[in-house]
Each structure stands twice: as structure tokens, then as C-alpha cells.
Design an enzyme around this catalytic site. Structure first.
Site, PDB file in Angstrom:
ATOM      1  N   LYS A   1      -1.210  -5.580  -1.577  1.00 31.76           N
ATOM      2  CA  LYS A   1      -1.396  -4.815  -2.819  1.00 31.76           C
ATOM      3  C   LYS A   1      -0.423  -5.280  -3.907  1.00 31.76           C
ATOM      4  O   LYS A   1      -0.815  -5.496  -5.050  1.00 31.76           O
ATOM      5  CB  LYS A   1      -1.213  -3.308  -2.545  1.00 31.76           C
ATOM      6  CG  LYS A   1      -2.252  -2.766  -1.563  1.00 31.76           C
ATOM      7  CD  LYS A   1      -2.113  -1.270  -1.327  1.00 31.76           C
ATOM      8  CE  LYS A   1      -0.883  -0.884  -0.533  1.00 31.76           C
ATOM      9  NZ  LYS A   1      -0.887  -1.394   0.850  1.00 31.76           N
ATOM     10  N   THR A   2       0.834  -5.466  -3.527  1.00 29.74           N
ATOM     11  CA  THR A   2       1.811  -5.941  -4.518  1.00 29.74           C
ATOM     12  C   THR A   2       1.504  -7.380  -4.918  1.00 29.74           C
ATOM     13  O   THR A   2       1.524  -7.723  -6.104  1.00 29.74           O
ATOM     14  CB  THR A   2       3.242  -5.860  -3.937  1.00 29.74           C
ATOM     15  OG1 THR A   2       3.434  -4.561  -3.377  1.00 29.74           O
ATOM     16  CG2 THR A   2       4.279  -6.124  -5.003  1.00 29.74           C
TER      17      THR A   2
ATOM     18  N   ASP B   1       4.301   1.694  -6.963  1.00 32.49           N
ATOM     19  CA  ASP B   1       4.020   1.709  -5.525  1.00 32.49           C
ATOM     20  C   ASP B   1       4.120   3.151  -5.019  1.00 32.49           C
ATOM     21  O   ASP B   1       4.819   3.966  -5.620  1.00 32.49           O
ATOM     22  CB  ASP B   1       5.041   0.809  -4.814  1.00 32.49           C
ATOM     23  CG  ASP B   1       4.507   0.301  -3.485  1.00 32.49           C
ATOM     24  OD1 ASP B   1       3.345   0.614  -3.133  1.00 32.49           O
ATOM     25  OD2 ASP B   1       5.254  -0.418  -2.794  1.00 32.49           O
TER      26      ASP B   1
ATOM     27  N   THR C   1      -0.905   4.035   0.267  1.00 31.72           N
ATOM     28  CA  THR C   1      -1.452   3.984   1.620  1.00 31.72           C
ATOM     29  C   THR C   1      -2.332   5.213   1.874  1.00 31.72           C
ATOM     30  O   THR C   1      -2.985   5.302   2.890  1.00 31.72           O
ATOM     31  CB  THR C   1      -0.301   3.994   2.643  1.00 31.72           C
ATOM     32  OG1 THR C   1       0.602   5.049   2.306  1.00 31.72           O
ATOM     33  CG2 THR C   1       0.460   2.678   2.633  1.00 31.72           C
TER      34      THR C   1
ATOM     35  N   ARG D   1       1.816  -9.278   6.304  1.00 27.54           N
ATOM     36  CA  ARG D   1       3.262  -9.057   6.391  1.00 27.54           C
ATOM     37  C   ARG D   1       3.725  -9.138   7.843  1.00 27.54           C
ATOM     38  O   ARG D   1       4.784  -9.689   8.138  1.00 27.54           O
ATOM     39  CB  ARG D   1       3.657  -7.710   5.787  1.00 27.54           C
ATOM     40  CG  ARG D   1       5.172  -7.455   5.931  1.00 27.54           C
ATOM     41  CD  ARG D   1       5.601  -6.117   5.363  1.00 27.54           C
ATOM     42  NE  ARG D   1       5.547  -6.126   3.905  1.00 27.54           N
ATOM     43  CZ  ARG D   1       5.046  -5.124   3.180  1.00 27.54           C
ATOM     44  NH1 ARG D   1       4.564  -4.065   3.778  1.00 27.54           N
ATOM     45  NH2 ARG D   1       5.049  -5.205   1.882  1.00 27.54           N
TER      46      ARG D   1
HETATM   47  P1  ADP Z   1       1.568  -4.434   0.187  1.00 24.21           P
HETATM   48  O1  ADP Z   1       1.973  -4.329  -1.255  1.00 24.21           O
HETATM   49  O2  ADP Z   1       0.121  -4.116   0.409  1.00 24.21           O
HETATM   50  O3  ADP Z   1       2.444  -3.636   1.118  1.00 24.21           O
HETATM   51  P2  ADP Z   1       2.423  -7.207  -0.090  1.00 24.21           P
HETATM   52  O4  ADP Z   1       1.628  -7.648  -1.257  1.00 24.21           O
HETATM   53  O5  ADP Z   1       3.857  -6.874  -0.326  1.00 24.21           O
HETATM   54  O6  ADP Z   1       1.704  -5.961   0.641  1.00 24.21           O
HETATM   55  O7  ADP Z   1       2.275  -8.352   1.029  1.00 24.21           O
HETATM   56  C1  ADP Z   1       3.283  -8.591   1.985  1.00 24.21           C
HETATM   57  C2  ADP Z   1       3.394 -10.074   2.275  1.00 24.21           C
HETATM   58  O8  ADP Z   1       2.208 -10.471   2.966  1.00 24.21           O
HETATM   59  C3  ADP Z   1       3.457 -10.955   1.040  1.00 24.21           C
HETATM   60  O9  ADP Z   1       4.779 -11.255   0.696  1.00 24.21           O
HETATM   61  C4  ADP Z   1       2.740 -12.215   1.447  1.00 24.21           C
HETATM   62  O10 ADP Z   1       3.622 -13.119   2.052  1.00 24.21           O
HETATM   63  C5  ADP Z   1       1.767 -11.740   2.483  1.00 24.21           C
HETATM   64  N1  ADP Z   1       0.399 -11.586   1.961  1.00 24.21           N
HETATM   65  C6  ADP Z   1      -0.207 -10.440   1.628  1.00 24.21           C
HETATM   66  N2  ADP Z   1      -1.481 -10.646   1.254  1.00 24.21           N
HETATM   67  C7  ADP Z   1      -1.689 -11.979   1.342  1.00 24.21           C
HETATM   68  C8  ADP Z   1      -2.826 -12.819   1.090  1.00 24.21           C
HETATM   69  N3  ADP Z   1      -4.007 -12.316   0.692  1.00 24.21           N
HETATM   70  N4  ADP Z   1      -2.687 -14.151   1.285  1.00 24.21           N
HETATM   71  C9  ADP Z   1      -1.506 -14.654   1.703  1.00 24.21           C
HETATM   72  N5  ADP Z   1      -0.406 -13.921   1.959  1.00 24.21           N
HETATM   73  C10 ADP Z   1      -0.491 -12.587   1.783  1.00 24.21           C
END
Ligand code: ADP
Length: 334
Positions: free
Chosen positions: A64-65, A109, A158, A217
Site C-alpha cells: 500500500k505504501t 497510514d 488493514t 514484506r
Molecule cells: P504496506 O504499506 O501495504 O504495509 P509496503 O508498501 O510498505 O506495504 O511494502 C512492504 C515491502 O514489500 C516494500 O518495501 C517492498 O520491498 C515490498 N513490496 C510490496 N509490494 C511490492 C510489489 N508489488 N512489488 C515488489 N515489492 C513489493
């Protein structure tokens, strides 16, 4: 100690930054999401407008981030990252809003955790690009409105169900992020191993991917643990047997379930005859809080069909019985 935990966390965060996909091309999977966003970006650009407000929801670590940072790049705008717990007082959110420039993205977030008072400041800001501030107190209080530039709010959560409907209704696009399949995760592991200079072969990457619970992650975290193991116990190369041995040592089973996942399922099966049982009872028996169970553990267990959520409570599926080495009860065979 707390300090050590925090510095460990900061260290992981730093790594997370270095492994973030930088462009849509690097961003694996989420085909539907990328298609929808591709259209939104192209339309906004062709009209010279900012993007509609966006809400992304799904379990932690699914991107998401990352996708929000990529959107900022695609739109060529600044993105300001914050999290709901940091926005306790009205002046916290007001301070962020007045800093925005035309087209900027404000990323919040855990947006389901916004205090009500902050949420109410967001309504006119999102709808009319207006900041209403109360000056003075009691009888002398009056409201002044400050115009804001057009901006895009991106909320990540979430728990989409925990958002109030007035807030939810103000998002133009609401998108769910999905778990990744093994092929997509294998690609992510191979790319990130290259970024970290870790020698790995395809079967080694696939083994990590299979045990990553559909979550990038987690794949990144497992990759680092397996690298440590490969350097200490082997020649540094990650192959399938090396990945298997390392992940067994770290108690990540072949389906990617960890100690807590297995404990949840075992509790259901051993103490509650497979359910149905309320999530509170599972929480009490495992020592996890209900929110963590619902947001972090259950989504993946449901995705792989081990756990069922019914109106009367949680149930273990026959596949869960077999995974833990039990024979499924008769009732499933009718
Ligand atoms: P969320 O915000 O949903 O908790 P993040 O965007 O922080 O998740 O993702 C966590 C890590 O997972 C990122 O730093 C990246 O390394 C990896 N990641 C997430 N989505 C992808 C994607 N679609 N392709 C490649 N790596 C990804």
C-alpha cells in the site's frame, strides 16, 4: 529492551526503503489495481488535475505504501507520509494540510485509527479543499476558513470496515490489495536478492516465495534470514535445500505458517473440536489480541482455505487438520 527493538525496527525500515519498487514496472502483481490506477493517472494528467482521493486496504506488507510512492512519482508531485496515531490533535493535521502544494499527495497510514476530531477536519478539506479552524474558546470562538490547494488524500488501512461511512464516502476510489502468488513473489525475491548482492537460484527463490504467506514484506524478511543462514552454514549461495533448512530452523513451515498460525489452528482443533468458536476465545488461548488475529493472521489462513469465518465463529477446515497431522473429523466427509 525497547531501544534495541526500536533500532532493529529502524534498521528494517531502512532496508525496506532500499527494496521498495520505484516504478510501476518494478511493482509486481496487483494487475487489477495497476490497471485502475493507470487509468486514473492518465485521466488526471490529461485534464491537468490532481488524482481523486484514494483508499487502499488489505493486510500489512502487501504494497500500500509502495504503490502510493510510485503514484507520486508518476504524477510528479510531492508525497507527505504520516500515520493516524501521529494526528491526535487538530493542529497536527492542520499543520500538514497548510504545507500542501497543488497536486500533492497526503498519505495517512492506519487511517481507521484517526481520532474523530481529526476526521472532521478532513471532511471539508477533502470535499471543498477548505481548512476550518476554530479560533478562541467558549463564547468567543469563531471559525475561520482557509482555502487549500487541490490535493490527493491517500488512506491506507488493514480494516476498511472500521472506517466511518462519512470518511469512506469521501474517497473516489477504494481498492483492495491482494495476496501475491508464488510466481510473483519469486520474481520479487530474485530482484531483491540482486539488489542486496545475494547469490540465489530460481528454486531457492521459489522456496522462500512459497513460505512468504503471499506477502512481499515477509518474503523480504525471509530472504534476509536465509541469507544469514547461507553465509554461516554454507558458502553464501541460496539454493532450495539451503532455504528449506534455514526456514525450518526459523520455524516457518512449508506453507509459510509460523508458530502463531499453527497455535491458532491447533487451539481450534484440539480445544474446540474444530470450532465454531469466537475470535475472543482464540485470542485468550494464544495470547494474541483479537485485532492482530483478525488483521494479520486470519486473512492468510482464510486465503489458503485453512480457516473459515462463519456466523457462529471460526472453524478449521479439513485441510487445516491434515496440515497439522490430524485426521479430519467425520462431519466433513458427509
Ligand atoms: P504496506 O504499506 O501495504 O504495509 P509496503 O508498501 O510498505 O506495504 O511494502 C512492504 C515491502 O514489500 C516494500 O518495501 C517492498 O520491498 C515490498 N513490496 C510490496 N509490494 C511490492 C510489489 N508489488 N512489488 C515488489 N515489492 C513489493
Amino acid at each position: 529492551s525497547r531501544a534495541a527493538v526500536q533500532s532493529e525496527r529502524a534498521h528494517e525500515d531502512q532496508h525496506e526503503e532500499s527494496l521498495r519498487p520505484r516504478s510501476l514496472g518494478d511493482y509486481a502483481g496487483q494487475k487489477d489495481l495497476k490497471a485502475v490506477l493507470g487509468i486514473a493517472v492518465a485521466a488526471a494528467k490529461s485534464r491537468g488535475e490532481s488524482l481523486d482521493h484514494l483508499l487502499f486496504y488489505g493486510p500489512p506488507g502487501l504494497g500500500k505504501t509502495s504503490i502510493s510512492l510510485i503514484l507520486a512519482r508518476e504524477m510528479n508531485v510531492q508525497i507527505h507520509l504520516t500515520t493516524a496515531p501521529a494526528l491526535e490533535r487538530p493542529r497536527d493535521i492542520a499543520g500538514l494540510l497548510v504545507k500542501l502544494q497543488r497536486g500533492d499527495i497526503l498519505f495517512i497510514d492506519e487511517i481507521h485509527r484517526l481520532p474523530r476530531i481529526t476526521e472532521e477536519i478532513l471532511y471539508p478539506a477533502m470535499e471543498d479543499y477548505r481548512l476550518d479552524i476554530t479560533i478562541g474558546k467558549g463564547q468567543n470562538a469563531r471559525i475561520t476558513s482557509v482555502p487549500l490547494p487541490r490535493f490527493t488524500l491517500i488512506g491506507a488501512t488493514t480494516r476498511v470496515g472500521a472506517l466511518s461511512s462519512p470518511l469512506r464516502d469521501r474517497f473516489g476510489l477504494i481498492q483492495r490489495l491482494r495476496f501475491y502468488d508464488v510466481e510473483e513473489l519469486t520474481g520479487i525475491v530474485i530482484r531483491n536478492a540482486a539488489l542486496l548482492n545475494i547469490p540465489i537460484d530460481e528454486p531457492g527463490a521459489a522456496e522462500i516465495a512459497r513460505r512468504a504467506r503471499g506477502t512481499p514484506r515477509i518474503a523480504n524478511r525471509l530472504l534476509k534470514r536465509v541469507r544469514d543462514y547461507a553465509q554461516v552454514e554454507g558458502d553464501g549461495r541460496i539454493t532450495e535445500p539451503v532455504a528449506c533448512a534455514a526456514l525450518e530452523l526459523f520455524e516457518v513451515d512449508p506453507r509459510g505458517l509460523d508458530w502463531t498460525d499453527r497455535r491458532l489452528l491447533a487451539t481450534l482443533i484440539e480445544h474446540y473440536n474444530g470450532g465454531p468458536v469466537g475470535v475472543e476465545s482464540l485470542a485468550a488461548a494464544t495470547g494474541e489480541d483479537t485485532q492482530t488475529i483478525e488483521e494479520v493472521y486470519e486473512p492468510y489462513l482464510m486465503q489458503i482455505g485453512y480457516l473459515l469465518r462463519t456466523a457462529r465463529g471460526r472453524m478449521a477446515s479439513p485441510a487445516a487438520y491434515r496440515h497439522l497431522g490430524y485426521a479430519p473429523p467425520q462431519r466433513f466427509e458427509q
